[in-house]
Design a protein around this motif. Sequence first.
Motif, PDB file in Angstrom:
ATOM      1  N   TRP A 128      -7.410 -20.774  21.384  1.00 57.36           N
ATOM      2  CA  TRP A 128      -7.512 -20.355  22.779  1.00 57.36           C
ATOM      3  C   TRP A 128      -8.828 -20.818  23.401  1.00 57.36           C
ATOM      4  O   TRP A 128      -8.843 -21.403  24.492  1.00 57.36           O
ATOM      5  CB  TRP A 128      -7.379 -18.840  22.866  1.00 57.36           C
ATOM      6  CG  TRP A 128      -7.652 -18.254  24.225  1.00 57.36           C
ATOM      7  CD1 TRP A 128      -8.819 -17.713  24.662  1.00 57.36           C
ATOM      8  CD2 TRP A 128      -6.737 -18.154  25.322  1.00 57.36           C
ATOM      9  NE1 TRP A 128      -8.699 -17.267  25.955  1.00 57.36           N
ATOM     10  CE2 TRP A 128      -7.428 -17.524  26.379  1.00 57.36           C
ATOM     11  CE3 TRP A 128      -5.406 -18.519  25.502  1.00 57.36           C
ATOM     12  CZ2 TRP A 128      -6.824 -17.263  27.617  1.00 57.36           C
ATOM     13  CZ3 TRP A 128      -4.806 -18.263  26.731  1.00 57.36           C
ATOM     14  CH2 TRP A 128      -5.516 -17.643  27.769  1.00 57.36           C
ATOM     15  N   TRP A 129      -9.939 -20.589  22.703  1.00 58.34           N
ATOM     16  CA  TRP A 129     -11.242 -20.952  23.262  1.00 58.34           C
ATOM     17  C   TRP A 129     -11.476 -22.455  23.225  1.00 58.34           C
ATOM     18  O   TRP A 129     -12.176 -22.997  24.088  1.00 58.34           O
ATOM     19  CB  TRP A 129     -12.352 -20.186  22.556  1.00 58.34           C
ATOM     20  CG  TRP A 129     -12.370 -18.754  23.009  1.00 58.34           C
ATOM     21  CD1 TRP A 129     -11.973 -17.662  22.308  1.00 58.34           C
ATOM     22  CD2 TRP A 129     -12.752 -18.284  24.302  1.00 58.34           C
ATOM     23  NE1 TRP A 129     -12.088 -16.535  23.067  1.00 58.34           N
ATOM     24  CE2 TRP A 129     -12.571 -16.881  24.298  1.00 58.34           C
ATOM     25  CE3 TRP A 129     -13.232 -18.899  25.453  1.00 58.34           C
ATOM     26  CZ2 TRP A 129     -12.856 -16.092  25.417  1.00 58.34           C
ATOM     27  CZ3 TRP A 129     -13.513 -18.117  26.565  1.00 58.34           C
ATOM     28  CH2 TRP A 129     -13.332 -16.737  26.535  1.00 58.34           C
ATOM     29  N   MET A 169      -9.850 -23.522  26.338  1.00 58.36           N
ATOM     30  CA  MET A 169     -10.655 -23.186  27.510  1.00 58.36           C
ATOM     31  C   MET A 169     -11.820 -24.146  27.673  1.00 58.36           C
ATOM     32  O   MET A 169     -12.190 -24.507  28.802  1.00 58.36           O
ATOM     33  CB  MET A 169     -11.173 -21.752  27.389  1.00 58.36           C
ATOM     34  CG  MET A 169     -10.097 -20.686  27.339  1.00 58.36           C
ATOM     35  SD  MET A 169      -9.093 -20.560  28.841  1.00 58.36           S
ATOM     36  CE  MET A 169     -10.239 -19.738  29.937  1.00 58.36           C
ATOM     37  N   THR A 228      -9.896 -24.798  33.470  1.00 56.94           N
ATOM     38  CA  THR A 228      -9.624 -23.507  32.840  1.00 56.94           C
ATOM     39  C   THR A 228     -10.538 -22.400  33.352  1.00 56.94           C
ATOM     40  O   THR A 228     -10.259 -21.226  33.120  1.00 56.94           O
ATOM     41  CB  THR A 228      -9.775 -23.625  31.310  1.00 56.94           C
ATOM     42  OG1 THR A 228     -11.019 -24.267  31.001  1.00 56.94           O
ATOM     43  CG2 THR A 228      -8.624 -24.406  30.711  1.00 56.94           C
ATOM     44  N   MET A 256     -10.405 -17.859  33.867  1.00 55.71           N
ATOM     45  CA  MET A 256     -11.342 -16.913  33.269  1.00 55.71           C
ATOM     46  C   MET A 256     -11.313 -15.529  33.912  1.00 55.71           C
ATOM     47  O   MET A 256     -11.273 -14.516  33.202  1.00 55.71           O
ATOM     48  CB  MET A 256     -12.754 -17.491  33.308  1.00 55.71           C
ATOM     49  CG  MET A 256     -13.007 -18.579  32.276  1.00 55.71           C
ATOM     50  SD  MET A 256     -12.806 -17.997  30.571  1.00 55.71           S
ATOM     51  CE  MET A 256     -14.152 -16.823  30.467  1.00 55.71           C
ATOM     52  N   GLY A 285      -9.151 -14.911  30.787  1.00 56.04           N
ATOM     53  CA  GLY A 285     -10.062 -15.603  29.878  1.00 56.04           C
ATOM     54  C   GLY A 285     -10.733 -14.736  28.845  1.00 56.04           C
ATOM     55  O   GLY A 285     -10.918 -15.150  27.699  1.00 56.04           O
ATOM     56  N   SER A 286     -11.101 -13.519  29.216  1.00 59.61           N
ATOM     57  CA  SER A 286     -11.910 -12.717  28.302  1.00 59.61           C
ATOM     58  C   SER A 286     -11.118 -11.720  27.479  1.00 59.61           C
ATOM     59  O   SER A 286     -11.676 -11.080  26.583  1.00 59.61           O
ATOM     60  CB  SER A 286     -12.982 -11.960  29.100  1.00 59.61           C
ATOM     61  OG  SER A 286     -12.369 -11.091  30.044  1.00 59.61           O
TER      62      SER A 286
END
Length: 263
Positions: free
Chosen positions: A205-206, A209, A216, A220, A224-225
Amino acid sequence: MNLFRPYQMGEPRRDERGRLVGIDRYQDVLGRNWKRFFLTGLVTMLGCLPLAAGVGYAILSSSVLVLLPAGLLGGAIAGPFLACLYDTVLRALRDAPGTWAQNYKRSLAQNWRAALVPGALTGLFLGAAAFAGMMLFFWSTLRPTVVTVVVYLFSWLVFLVLSTLYWPQLVLFDQRAAVRLRNALLFAVQYFWVTVGAALLQLVWWLFMVLFAPWTLLLMPFVGSWFDLFVALFWLYDRLDKAFAIEESIARAFPEQAPHEER
């Protein structure tokens, strides 16, 4: 919010507690709690701004002397917000009652002290990893070897395994750090592939991003988090509950926070 399947196919399956299982459970929890996740995610991003700003300045100035205090101090500031993010997801997974504001205030009051040191260490790792990534992939005149890339990604995988197993214990139980680390290690050994899979999911996932930035960045504020963490903890939750007796312990110590059964 009904993701991945636009309509219901047959009678949904339930477990012995009356809860939906599988994709039905995923859709149910996400549909009922996505606003809480969204709000918590926004607050978490705000709490991480000092860390991001400090690490960003250290990278722009190529200064390790700036990186160390920026990572530690920024991580300590972000720690309580990270704890609340984990707590919000775990409350959703156990169907805990209460409004978002009530639960968030309670979580912040209960966990901010315990989250300072883990947050500082998390910030230090994130800062060092970001700094090392810039050195390896952008500043260096030589292309990094495959071994270097594998070692770099493996360090992230280990970090994600520890984070995914350490923070839930921090927000759920009053324990010493050494006990949490031992429990995390034992859990990872007992449920090795599932734990690695949850960490890999977050790593992918990261990577997505980062590799597709700046586009992307539009995601966020919305997912995103929190989204990758929700999916990872959803995947692990039944095993976490079995290993740590999460719902039994909470129902015994805090009856008002006992989960609501779905019927």
